[in-house]
Design a protein around this motif. Structure first.
Motif: not given
Length: 415
Positions: A356-364
């Protein structure tokens, strides 16, 4: 005896007056008579007897006066001796009382004060022996109890310090291992991963469409997995470097950093049609690399998590509050449920699937680490419900930290 002498004198005076003085006084003047001459002769005898009585009385009075003087002198001497004895007793009693006070109160107080000064100088093992009156013994006992408790607290503090030193040594060792891991991840893992990604992409280009659909699907999975692994490793490296490698604090114009961030995100901003407004941003003492990472993650998330079919509207606000600056990144996106307001700042915690949304879950999680490294806090504003508002603070000058590690400097060759 004195009264008898006085009575005898009074009787002789009365006899002389009756026999001589009154008859002569009663005779007419100028008429002497033989009877008067006879009375005078008798009166002389009476008067002589009176004189003898008075002389005896005077002698007795003189003797009484002498005895009285002697008695008075004796009494005065006795009084003086009594007063002198009383004065001596008072002096002796005063000396006894003073010595008793000195031994019973002053000396114990001086000893207690000396013991307290010894303890205050750092000799906490010096015992206090209560002496003196009951009140002083009670006071000494309370101070001794306080000393023992202080010794226990110091022993506990020393034990805690030793444990803290051991933990600090473990932390240093762990940091060194983390640095080694970061080095290995950035060199030893990256090269094999690039080879896997390159050869799977070659397979996809050369044999795509020549094999069956299942083979093409497997190749796509391999290429996507390699790319995502490389992205994840790079994000992990960036996360581990926060506060460890990038710590070059300097004067940073956040407005200029924001312009560079918008330029770096220009493609996604243009594709989404995002409208980004920004208050005038201040100049702070910070790490410029980390500030770029902070803005890029926050603006990138606001663009990424937009509502379907609606262009993102993003506003960045800034307001000074004493020694802190308060910032907020507000968007009209899909929002974050209050129950996940803390979870989103935990590394690898995703609220949506990667499809659904790309990313690694590290940003925030990286944003949280950067903000805290600069002496601030970050949170999701629960009062805003038309999207998401990420609010955070930054100190004008970040606090001093003891973290000052760098990447391993030894030479390594890529595999």
């Amino acid at each position: 005896a004195g009264l008898r002498d006085l009575k005898a004198v009074q009787d002789d005076i009365r006899t002389w007056q009756e026999k001589v003085a009154r008859p002569i006084a009663a005779s007419p003047p100028g008429t002497p008579s033989p009877e008067a001459a006879g009375r005078v002769a008798d009166g002389k005898k009476d008067f002589d007897r009176l004189r003898v009585a008075m002389a005896a009385q005077q002698d007795r009075l003189r003797d009484d006066r002498t005895r009285a003087r002697d008695d008075l002198a004796s009494t005065m001497r006795l009084r003086n001796w009594v007063f002198a004895t009383i004065a001596i007793l008072i002096v002796v009693l005063a000396g006894i009382v003073f010595e008793a006070l000195r031994r019973g109160i002053t000396a114990p107080l001086e000893q207690l004060g000396s013991d307290a000064r010894t303890i205050a100088d750092g000799d906490f093992g010096h015992p206090i022996t209560p002496t003196g009156p009951a009140d002083l013994r009670r006071l000494g006992g309370e101070i001794e109890f306080m000393r023992r408790r202080l010794v226990r607290e110091l022993d506990f503090s020393e034990e805690s310090r030793l444990r803290l030193d051991a933990q600090s040594a473990d932390l240093k060792r762990s940091n060194a291992e983390l640095e080694q891991f970061a080095y290995v991840a950035s060199h030893d893992l990256q090269e094999p991963l690039r080879k896997v990604s390159s050869f799977t992409q070659l397979l996809q280009r050369r044999y795509g469409g020549q094999l069956d659909d299942r083979a093409d699907q497997y190749i796509d999975f391999a290429v996507d997995g390699a790319n995502r692994m490389q992205t994840l490793i790079n994000d992990l490296l960036d996360f581990s470097r926060v506060g460890r490698v990038h710590h070059a604090h300097q004067s940073v114009d956040l407005g200029a950093v924001m312009k560079r961030t918008l330029s770096a995100l220009s493609v996604s901003i243009e594709e989404s049609g995002a409208v980004i407004t920004c208050d005038e941003l201040p100049t702070l003492v910070a790490d410029p690399t980390q500030m770029s990472m902070l803005w890029q993650n926050l603006i990138g998330n606001a663009v990424k998590f937009r509502r379907p079919g609606e262009a993102p509207a993003i506003h960045v606000s800034a307001e000074q509050d004493g020694s802190l600056w308060r910032f907020a990144v507000t968007d009209n996106g899909i929002g974050i449920d209050p129950e996940y307001a803390e979870q989103v700042f935990v590394i690898f915690q995703r609220l949506h699937t990667k499809d659904t949304y790309k990313g690694s879950g590290i940003g925030l999680a990286m944003c949280k680490k950067i903000v805290e490294f600069h002496g601030g806090t970050i949170f999701v504003d629960p009062a805003y419900t038309d999207g998401t508002r990420i609010a955070f603070t930054l100190a004008i000058e970040p606090p001093a930290t003891g973290i000052a590690s760098t990447e391993p400097a030894q030479a390594r060759t890529d595999a």
